[in-house]
Write a protein that holds these residues in place. Structure first.
Motif, PDB file in Angstrom:
ATOM      1  N   MET A 124      -2.661   5.778   1.255  1.00 36.07           N
ATOM      2  CA  MET A 124      -1.156   5.731   0.867  1.00 36.07           C
ATOM      3  C   MET A 124      -0.443   7.068   0.205  1.00 36.07           C
ATOM      4  O   MET A 124      -1.461   8.031   0.004  1.00 36.07           O
ATOM      5  CB  MET A 124      -1.100   4.863  -0.310  1.00 36.07           C
ATOM      6  N   SER A 125       0.607   7.304   0.559  1.00 34.11           N
ATOM      7  CA  SER A 125       1.312   8.767   0.069  1.00 34.11           C
ATOM      8  C   SER A 125       2.443   8.352  -0.752  1.00 34.11           C
ATOM      9  O   SER A 125       3.343   7.720  -0.443  1.00 34.11           O
ATOM     10  CB  SER A 125       1.758   9.402   1.318  1.00 34.11           C
ATOM     11  N   THR A 126       2.319   9.186  -2.152  1.00 32.36           N
ATOM     12  CA  THR A 126       3.338   8.849  -3.106  1.00 32.36           C
ATOM     13  C   THR A 126       4.606  10.017  -2.978  1.00 32.36           C
ATOM     14  O   THR A 126       4.321  11.272  -2.722  1.00 32.36           O
ATOM     15  CB  THR A 126       3.005   8.794  -4.560  1.00 32.36           C
ATOM     16  N   THR A 127       5.718   9.617  -2.885  1.00 31.33           N
ATOM     17  CA  THR A 127       6.808  10.643  -2.992  1.00 31.33           C
ATOM     18  C   THR A 127       7.483  10.423  -4.100  1.00 31.33           C
ATOM     19  O   THR A 127       8.211   9.323  -4.760  1.00 31.33           O
ATOM     20  CB  THR A 127       7.767  10.341  -1.627  1.00 31.33           C
ATOM     21  N   ASP A 171       5.860   4.589  -2.554  1.00 23.56           N
ATOM     22  CA  ASP A 171       4.754   4.925  -1.757  1.00 23.56           C
ATOM     23  C   ASP A 171       4.823   4.248  -0.033  1.00 23.56           C
ATOM     24  O   ASP A 171       5.561   3.177  -0.209  1.00 23.56           O
ATOM     25  CB  ASP A 171       3.348   3.914  -2.368  1.00 23.56           C
TER      26      ASP A 171
END
Length: 117
Positions: free
Chosen positions: A1-4, A116
């Protein structure tokens, strides 16, 4: 997962005439993914939840589906304005639900500050 992390986006404010306060026991579905600069493939969001001018004591819960309890993200007393941070997963259609666990109505404000994918 990638959080912005993003500049806060207000996605719900029931204090204005276009929306009504949450009714006692109501589950309100909120569209997040694919709206307001949140990508369609988002799987979760973080932000701030506020309740304003509730008419009875109670709580609000955010869930990726219809509320099945028991949980609460924010607790309140009549007439209070209370805010709290939250994180919530999204249902596959890009929504989450807000449950009003109160015997009265409550205005709700939701700002998103991160998502995410």
């Amino acid at each position: 997962m990638s959080t912005t992390f993003i500049t806060p986006i207000r996605i719900l404010d029931t204090r204005y005439p276009t929306d009504a306060p949450l009714q006692p026991g109501e589950d309100r579905k909120v569209q997040v993914a694919g709206a307001n600069r949140i990508p369609t493939n988002a799987v979760g969001v973080a932000g701030d939840l506020a309740v304003a001018n509730p008419t009875n004591n109670g709580w609000l819960a955010l869930t990726p589906t219809k509320w099945v309890g028991p949980s609460s993200n924010i607790n309140f007393l009549p007439g209070q304005t209370v805010a709290n941070g939250f994180t919530v997963g999204l249902y596959p259609d890009g929504t989450f639900s807000i449950h009003n666990g109160s015997g009265g109505t409550a205005h709700v404000v939701v700002d998103i500050t991160a998502y995410d994918i």
